[in-house]
Design a protein around this motif. Structure first.
Motif, mmCIF file in Angstrom:
data_model
loop_
_atom_site.group_PDB
_atom_site.id
_atom_site.type_symbol
_atom_site.label_atom_id
_atom_site.label_comp_id
_atom_site.label_asym_id
_atom_site.label_seq_id
_atom_site.Cartn_x
_atom_site.Cartn_y
_atom_site.Cartn_z
ATOM 1 N N THR A 171 -3.350 7.119 11.314
ATOM 2 C CA THR A 171 -3.336 7.759 10.005
ATOM 3 C C THR A 171 -2.864 9.211 10.072
ATOM 4 O OG1 THR A 171 -5.652 8.370 10.206
ATOM 5 C CG2 THR A 171 -5.155 6.279 9.085
ATOM 6 N N GLU A 172 -2.775 9.763 11.275
ATOM 7 C CA GLU A 172 -2.324 11.139 11.418
ATOM 8 C C GLU A 172 -0.806 11.198 11.507
ATOM 9 O OE1 GLU A 172 -5.769 13.568 13.639
ATOM 10 O OE2 GLU A 172 -4.726 12.101 14.867
ATOM 11 N N TRP A 184 10.217 16.754 13.089
ATOM 12 C CA TRP A 184 11.065 17.164 14.210
ATOM 13 C C TRP A 184 10.433 16.826 15.559
ATOM 14 C CZ3 TRP A 184 8.838 20.527 17.593
ATOM 15 C CH2 TRP A 184 7.820 21.366 17.125
ATOM 16 N N ALA A 185 9.140 16.566 15.588
ATOM 17 C CA ALA A 185 8.440 16.319 16.846
ATOM 18 C C ALA A 185 8.163 14.842 17.102
ATOM 19 C CB ALA A 185 7.132 17.105 16.855
ATOM 20 N N GLU A 186 8.679 13.978 16.296
ATOM 21 C CA GLU A 186 8.351 12.550 16.404
ATOM 22 C C GLU A 186 9.037 11.826 17.556
ATOM 23 O OE1 GLU A 186 6.070 10.813 15.105
ATOM 24 O OE2 GLU A 186 5.396 12.101 13.506
ATOM 25 N N GLY A 187 10.243 12.205 17.931
ATOM 26 C CA GLY A 187 11.004 11.405 18.884
ATOM 27 C C GLY A 187 10.682 11.620 20.345
ATOM 28 N N HIS A 236 4.703 20.360 20.266
ATOM 29 C CA HIS A 236 4.205 20.448 18.887
ATOM 30 C C HIS A 236 2.683 20.332 18.842
ATOM 31 C CE1 HIS A 236 2.780 18.464 15.197
ATOM 32 N NE2 HIS A 236 3.645 19.260 14.577
ATOM 33 N N ASP A 237 2.155 19.363 19.546
ATOM 34 C CA ASP A 237 0.728 19.044 19.442
ATOM 35 C C ASP A 237 -0.185 20.077 20.099
ATOM 36 O OD1 ASP A 237 1.664 16.769 18.192
ATOM 37 O OD2 ASP A 237 0.948 15.377 19.724
ATOM 38 N N PHE A 267 -1.030 16.683 11.141
ATOM 39 C CA PHE A 267 -2.410 16.804 11.607
ATOM 40 C C PHE A 267 -2.708 18.163 12.218
ATOM 41 C CE2 PHE A 267 -0.517 15.853 15.632
ATOM 42 C CZ PHE A 267 -1.393 16.312 16.612
ATOM 43 N N ARG A 268 -1.675 18.934 12.562
ATOM 44 C CA ARG A 268 -1.854 20.262 13.155
ATOM 45 C C ARG A 268 -1.926 21.366 12.089
ATOM 46 N NH1 ARG A 268 -3.867 21.555 17.326
ATOM 47 N NH2 ARG A 268 -2.523 23.321 17.638
#
Length: 187
Positions: A5-6, A11-14, A22-23, A182-183
């Motif tokens: 759900t988060e 830009w940080a997905e791949g 990012h995290d 989520f951040r």
């Protein structure tokens, strides 16, 4: 780690390295003066390139630039410039390399005058994080233009408004996490 759900900034997905950056790091308010300077120098090296290139080479940059210790880098001379320009692990750009050495000297001059680089960086926002709505991406702002102008006046190079804005995002002066990331409220 995110749950199903988060969400994170698109830009940080791949790439896994971008996700980890990012995290754990991007947008986290940074107050360590050396780290603020390191990130400003890395953003300067990124000019004209994708951030992932710099991120993948970051450890090589740290090794080549003496852990981004400004006092050590400020003492670099022509032999060090030649060494850096021959190092395939980093971005080999003479102007950016010389700008980093000059930036270390400026950092040290500031410290000698009793001026903390961290206090300087955060003075533009009175020590507060700017929280943007997280609905649109911008490349620069009136504040990044003001900081850029001030940094250039001090002698820093590769600190145009776009580079400065990316740096502000990276070191958490600006919180530009997407509204559903989520951040966003983690810092």
């Amino acid at each position: 780690m995110t749950t199903q759900t988060e969400h994170r900034c698109s830009w940080a997905e791949g790439d896994a390295l971008m996700r980890a950056y990012h995290d754990t790091e991007w947008g986290v308010p940074q107050h360590d003066p050396r780290m603020l300077w390191e990130m400003l120098m890395l953003e300067g090296f990124q000019a004209g390139l994708a951030w992932i290139i710099i991120l993948r080479k970051r450890e090589a940059f740290r090794s080549a630039f003496a852990g981004f210790d400004p006092e050590k880098v400020a003492r670099f001379g022509e032999k060090d410039v030649a060494r850096l320009l021959a190092d395939p692990g980093i971005v080999r750009a003479q102007a950016k390399t010389r700008a980093t050495i000059a930036g270390a000297r400026i950092y040290c001059e500031m410290a000698e005058r009793g001026e903390s680089f961290a206090d300087y960086c955060w003075s533009f926002t009175d020590g507060k994080v700017i929280r943007n709505p997280g609905k649109e991406w911008i490349a620069h702002s009136p504040l990044s233009e003001r900081i850029s102008k001030d940094m250039k006046k001090r002698g820093f190079k590769f600190v145009g408004p776009t580079i400065v804005y990316a740096w502000m995002q990276a070191v958490g002066i600006v919180n530009d996490h997407a509204a559903d990331c989520f951040r966003r409220n983690a810092t």
